[in-house]
Design a protein around this motif. Sequence first.
Motif, PDB file in Angstrom:
ATOM      1  N   ARG A  23       0.837  -1.198   0.000  1.00  0.00           N
ATOM      2  CA  ARG A  23       0.000   0.000   0.000  1.00  0.00           C
ATOM      3  C   ARG A  23       0.873   1.251   0.000  1.00  0.00           C
ATOM      4  O   ARG A  23       1.890   1.319   0.712  1.00  0.00           O
ATOM      5  N   PRO A  59      -6.399  -1.380  -0.323  1.00  0.00           N
ATOM      6  CA  PRO A  59      -7.765  -1.866  -0.130  1.00  0.00           C
ATOM      7  C   PRO A  59      -8.379  -2.326  -1.452  1.00  0.00           C
ATOM      8  O   PRO A  59      -8.002  -1.868  -2.530  1.00  0.00           O
ATOM      9  N   THR A  60      -9.319  -3.216  -1.344  1.00  0.00           N
ATOM     10  CA  THR A  60     -10.056  -3.647  -2.531  1.00  0.00           C
ATOM     11  C   THR A  60     -10.912  -2.483  -3.034  1.00  0.00           C
ATOM     12  O   THR A  60     -11.651  -1.884  -2.252  1.00  0.00           O
ATOM     13  N   GLU A  75     -13.876  -0.237  -4.300  1.00  0.00           N
ATOM     14  CA  GLU A  75     -15.298  -0.399  -4.020  1.00  0.00           C
ATOM     15  C   GLU A  75     -16.040  -1.029  -5.197  1.00  0.00           C
ATOM     16  O   GLU A  75     -17.002  -1.781  -5.009  1.00  0.00           O
ATOM     17  N   GLN A  86     -15.905  -4.914  -5.035  1.00  0.00           N
ATOM     18  CA  GLN A  86     -16.399  -5.613  -3.857  1.00  0.00           C
ATOM     19  C   GLN A  86     -17.779  -6.195  -4.117  1.00  0.00           C
ATOM     20  O   GLN A  86     -18.601  -5.595  -4.805  1.00  0.00           O
ATOM     21  N   GLN A  93     -12.831  -9.816  -1.832  1.00  0.00           N
ATOM     22  CA  GLN A  93     -13.943  -9.049  -2.390  1.00  0.00           C
ATOM     23  C   GLN A  93     -15.144  -9.007  -1.460  1.00  0.00           C
ATOM     24  O   GLN A  93     -16.120  -8.316  -1.752  1.00  0.00           O
ATOM     25  N   SER A 152     -15.012 -10.407   2.596  1.00  0.00           N
ATOM     26  CA  SER A 152     -14.738 -10.339   4.029  1.00  0.00           C
ATOM     27  C   SER A 152     -13.637  -9.356   4.386  1.00  0.00           C
ATOM     28  O   SER A 152     -13.741  -8.620   5.373  1.00  0.00           O
ATOM     29  N   VAL A 153     -12.560  -9.347   3.602  1.00  0.00           N
ATOM     30  CA  VAL A 153     -11.382  -8.537   3.928  1.00  0.00           C
ATOM     31  C   VAL A 153     -11.148  -7.572   2.775  1.00  0.00           C
ATOM     32  O   VAL A 153     -10.412  -7.874   1.832  1.00  0.00           O
ATOM     33  N   THR A 154     -11.765  -6.409   2.863  1.00  0.00           N
ATOM     34  CA  THR A 154     -11.675  -5.435   1.773  1.00  0.00           C
ATOM     35  C   THR A 154     -10.782  -4.252   2.116  1.00  0.00           C
ATOM     36  O   THR A 154     -10.602  -3.353   1.293  1.00  0.00           O
ATOM     37  N   THR A 155     -10.216  -4.221   3.314  1.00  0.00           N
ATOM     38  CA  THR A 155      -9.375  -3.095   3.724  1.00  0.00           C
ATOM     39  C   THR A 155      -7.902  -3.323   3.402  1.00  0.00           C
ATOM     40  O   THR A 155      -7.052  -2.540   3.822  1.00  0.00           O
ATOM     41  N   GLY A 156      -7.594  -4.350   2.661  1.00  0.00           N
ATOM     42  CA  GLY A 156      -6.212  -4.713   2.374  1.00  0.00           C
ATOM     43  C   GLY A 156      -5.879  -6.039   3.017  1.00  0.00           C
ATOM     44  O   GLY A 156      -6.379  -6.355   4.103  1.00  0.00           O
TER      45      GLY A 156
END
Length: 435
Positions: A234, A244-245, A247, A250, A330, A332-336
């Motif tokens: 990042r 992060p993924t 938006e 997602q 895409q 559960s874990v979209t913040t990286g």
Amino acid sequence: MSGTTPGTNDAARPGEQLPRATGPLMAHDTPPPPRANVFVKELLRGSAVTTILAIVLAMVVGGILIAVTDENVQEAAGYFFSRPADTFVAIWNAVYGGYEALFRGAVFNPRGADFAAQIRPFTNTLGFAAPLIAAGLGVALAFRVGLFNIGARGQMLMGAIFAAFFTFNLDLPMWLHLPTTMLAGIIGGALWGGLVGLIKATTGAHEVILTIMLNYVAYYFLLWMIRTPGLLQREGTNQPISAPTPETAQFPDLLGPAFPALDWGFVIVVLVTLLVWWIIERSSLGMRLRAVGENPHAARAAGISVKRMYIYAMLFAGGLAGLAAMNQIQGSVTTGFSGTIDAGIGFDAITVALLGRSRAWGTFAAGILFGALKAGSFSMQAQGIPVDIVLVVQSLIVLFIAAPPLLRTIFFLPKSDAEKAAKARAKAAKKAVSA
């Protein structure tokens, strides 16, 4: 008039026969068992009953562990001989409270303020189950072809790498960005799994060794990429974490923001389960894959390319593991994500596939069960019950599933024909040695 006594030679007279001997001692006159008895016997021998009893027995052992580790039970056991009822009450409260918390956290919470809060645990179960089902399908499909794929972890990691590296920086609308990201992850996992199939087909190397080594390769490759600026790390940080993924990549919530754990990724997993079932059970390709799994030598004699089937099987298995990774990044874990993005799903998938008997819908049901155990473990932990007990229950389920004779002995179930034949051979061998 002859001197013979009348009746002496009656049995020898021509045209006369003795009546046929009948009775309960004559084997050929033994009536067949009633159909109901045969049905019940076959039902008790079936895999469904074995699976249910394995779950029940694992829960019983888990209850014993909950009771043993409970502080109130330990305290009451200190004065057991003076007031034994207190110990039994404490055991009941500990076990009932633990499994009630599991039910509350995984299926239905009657303490919820509204209906949405009450059914949210079940949606959490489905959300946790989605990646387990996808990865479990990959392992189960390989099992049906005679391949022991324990590389779902590496295939998930490679799927996450492909999706992040090739699609996170794209500026696309959601209707195009979301499927592109998912497809990139599936391709990444498929290529990593197909590499195992290719090496096995060309060199004969064992897939267990290959998948174990490639798990490490994928893990350290991901660590290098998320620690290197300009690759996956990042921007603006020196921490080993990805961006992060986007938006637009997602999965949208399936039932709205009130149920954040359940998204459209679960619907995709349901459709993929149906597709895998059709491929394996109904298509000509599935027939060839199953033939190789049953007997590769006979399949080769029948004109089936065993090497090609190995490559196909590992391509499919890797792609399904890549889909599991996409449910993570895409949904559960979209913040990286970091090197732990697989969250143990790659190895849990082996358990799910074994519990599901390597069948598509069996794996689906097993994934739901393990999703429920994972969702309910948080409620159990909130009551002071070690979360490791849930892991022990999962392991015991697999242990009992893998040892049907043990279950039949514990529950006095009828033995299978194979077990009876093995027992007869052992008995005959013992007699031969003693003679």
